[in-house]
Design a protein around this motif. Structure first.
Motif, PDB file in Angstrom:
ATOM      1  N   UNK A  23      -8.903   1.856  19.032  1.00 40.70           N
ATOM      2  CA  UNK A  23      -7.232   2.367  18.578  1.00 40.70           C
ATOM      3  C   UNK A  23      -7.060   2.648  17.375  1.00 40.70           C
ATOM      4  N   UNK A  24      -7.573   2.141  16.556  1.00 42.45           N
ATOM      5  CA  UNK A  24      -7.300   2.146  14.916  1.00 42.45           C
ATOM      6  C   UNK A  24      -7.651   3.261  14.807  1.00 42.45           C
ATOM      7  N   UNK A  25      -9.192   3.485  14.881  1.00 46.65           N
ATOM      8  CA  UNK A  25      -9.835   4.671  14.874  1.00 46.65           C
ATOM      9  C   UNK A  25      -8.765   6.149  14.729  1.00 46.65           C
ATOM     10  N   UNK A  26      -8.565   5.418  16.597  1.00 47.78           N
ATOM     11  CA  UNK A  26      -8.285   6.836  17.291  1.00 47.78           C
ATOM     12  C   UNK A  26      -6.880   7.075  16.392  1.00 47.78           C
ATOM     13  N   UNK A  27      -5.878   5.586  16.055  1.00 48.35           N
ATOM     14  CA  UNK A  27      -4.830   6.367  14.940  1.00 48.35           C
ATOM     15  C   UNK A  27      -5.171   7.401  13.893  1.00 48.35           C
ATOM     16  N   UNK A  28      -6.205   6.451  13.419  1.00 52.23           N
ATOM     17  CA  UNK A  28      -6.492   7.063  11.895  1.00 52.23           C
ATOM     18  C   UNK A  28      -5.971   8.980  12.388  1.00 52.23           C
ATOM     19  N   UNK A  29      -7.127   9.044  13.298  1.00 53.46           N
ATOM     20  CA  UNK A  29      -8.093  10.288  13.176  1.00 53.46           C
ATOM     21  C   UNK A  29      -6.143  11.153  13.591  1.00 53.46           C
ATOM     22  N   UNK A  30      -5.534  10.598  14.011  1.00 51.38           N
ATOM     23  CA  UNK A  30      -4.633  11.386  14.935  1.00 51.38           C
ATOM     24  C   UNK A  30      -3.642  11.178  13.646  1.00 51.38           C
ATOM     25  N   UNK A  31      -3.496  10.209  12.510  1.00 49.63           N
ATOM     26  CA  UNK A  31      -2.348  10.844  10.872  1.00 49.63           C
ATOM     27  C   UNK A  31      -3.045  12.277  10.970  1.00 49.63           C
ATOM     28  N   UNK A  56       0.827   1.940  17.407  1.00 51.53           N
ATOM     29  CA  UNK A  56       0.758   0.857  16.801  1.00 51.53           C
ATOM     30  C   UNK A  56       1.222  -0.494  16.796  1.00 51.53           C
ATOM     31  N   UNK A  57       2.131  -0.191  18.154  1.00 51.21           N
ATOM     32  CA  UNK A  57       3.430  -1.425  19.268  1.00 51.21           C
ATOM     33  C   UNK A  57       1.892  -2.024  19.854  1.00 51.21           C
ATOM     34  N   UNK A  58       0.827  -0.587  20.204  1.00 50.97           N
ATOM     35  CA  UNK A  58      -0.365  -1.541  21.099  1.00 50.97           C
ATOM     36  C   UNK A  58      -0.858  -2.616  20.281  1.00 50.97           C
ATOM     37  N   UNK A  59      -1.344  -2.276  19.723  1.00 50.88           N
ATOM     38  CA  UNK A  59      -1.999  -2.715  17.904  1.00 50.88           C
ATOM     39  C   UNK A  59      -1.732  -4.347  18.560  1.00 50.88           C
ATOM     40  N   UNK A  60      -0.106  -4.449  17.838  1.00 48.89           N
ATOM     41  CA  UNK A  60       0.652  -5.174  17.467  1.00 48.89           C
ATOM     42  C   UNK A  60       0.809  -6.474  18.552  1.00 48.89           C
ATOM     43  N   UNK A  61       0.550  -6.011  19.867  1.00 49.63           N
ATOM     44  CA  UNK A  61       0.722  -6.572  21.349  1.00 49.63           C
ATOM     45  C   UNK A  61      -0.363  -7.328  21.006  1.00 49.63           C
ATOM     46  N   UNK A  62      -1.656  -6.582  21.046  1.00 46.30           N
ATOM     47  CA  UNK A  62      -2.489  -6.852  21.247  1.00 46.30           C
ATOM     48  C   UNK A  62      -2.985  -8.182  20.576  1.00 46.30           C
ATOM     49  N   UNK A  86     -12.209  -7.280  23.201  1.00 45.87           N
ATOM     50  CA  UNK A  86     -10.774  -6.865  22.590  1.00 45.87           C
ATOM     51  C   UNK A  86     -11.191  -6.594  21.185  1.00 45.87           C
ATOM     52  N   UNK A  87     -12.383  -7.367  20.407  1.00 47.99           N
ATOM     53  CA  UNK A  87     -12.225  -6.423  19.466  1.00 47.99           C
ATOM     54  C   UNK A  87     -12.914  -5.096  18.987  1.00 47.99           C
ATOM     55  N   UNK A  88     -13.755  -4.713  20.035  1.00 47.15           N
ATOM     56  CA  UNK A  88     -13.887  -3.310  19.861  1.00 47.15           C
ATOM     57  C   UNK A  88     -12.852  -2.389  20.650  1.00 47.15           C
ATOM     58  N   UNK A  89     -11.707  -2.640  21.109  1.00 45.22           N
ATOM     59  CA  UNK A  89     -11.028  -1.897  22.091  1.00 45.22           C
ATOM     60  C   UNK A  89      -9.950  -1.896  21.047  1.00 45.22           C
ATOM     61  N   UNK A  90      -9.453  -2.913  20.068  1.00 42.70           N
ATOM     62  CA  UNK A  90      -8.549  -2.664  18.523  1.00 42.70           C
ATOM     63  C   UNK A  90      -9.373  -1.605  17.948  1.00 42.70           C
TER      64      UNK A  90
END
Length: 56
Positions: free
Chosen positions: A10-18, A43-49, A3-7
């Motif tokens: 996703x956070x890194x992908x979101x920053x690059x996409x920003x 962001x919604x996926x991260x919130x749900x996780x 889970x931690x690696x997945x989070x």
């Protein structure tokens, strides 16, 4: 993948996409809006996780 690696991924992908969204928006406003929508989904996926981890 844990889970931690997945989070983190996703956070890194979101920053690059920003960053890409900002560059894209200067050339194509609609594509920039789509990139923003994808960021919102991430962001919604991260919130749900996070919520599921708290509920455990």
């Amino acid at each position: 993948m844990k889970d931690k690696e997945l989070i983190t991924e996703i956070q890194n992908m979101r920053m690059r996409l920003g960053v890409l969204r900002d560059n894209i928006s200067s050339h194509d406003e609609i594509a920039g809006e789509y990139a923003g929508d994808v960021m919102a989904i991430m962001t919604n996926i991260l919130s749900r996780i996070s919520k599921e981890r708290v509920d455990r």
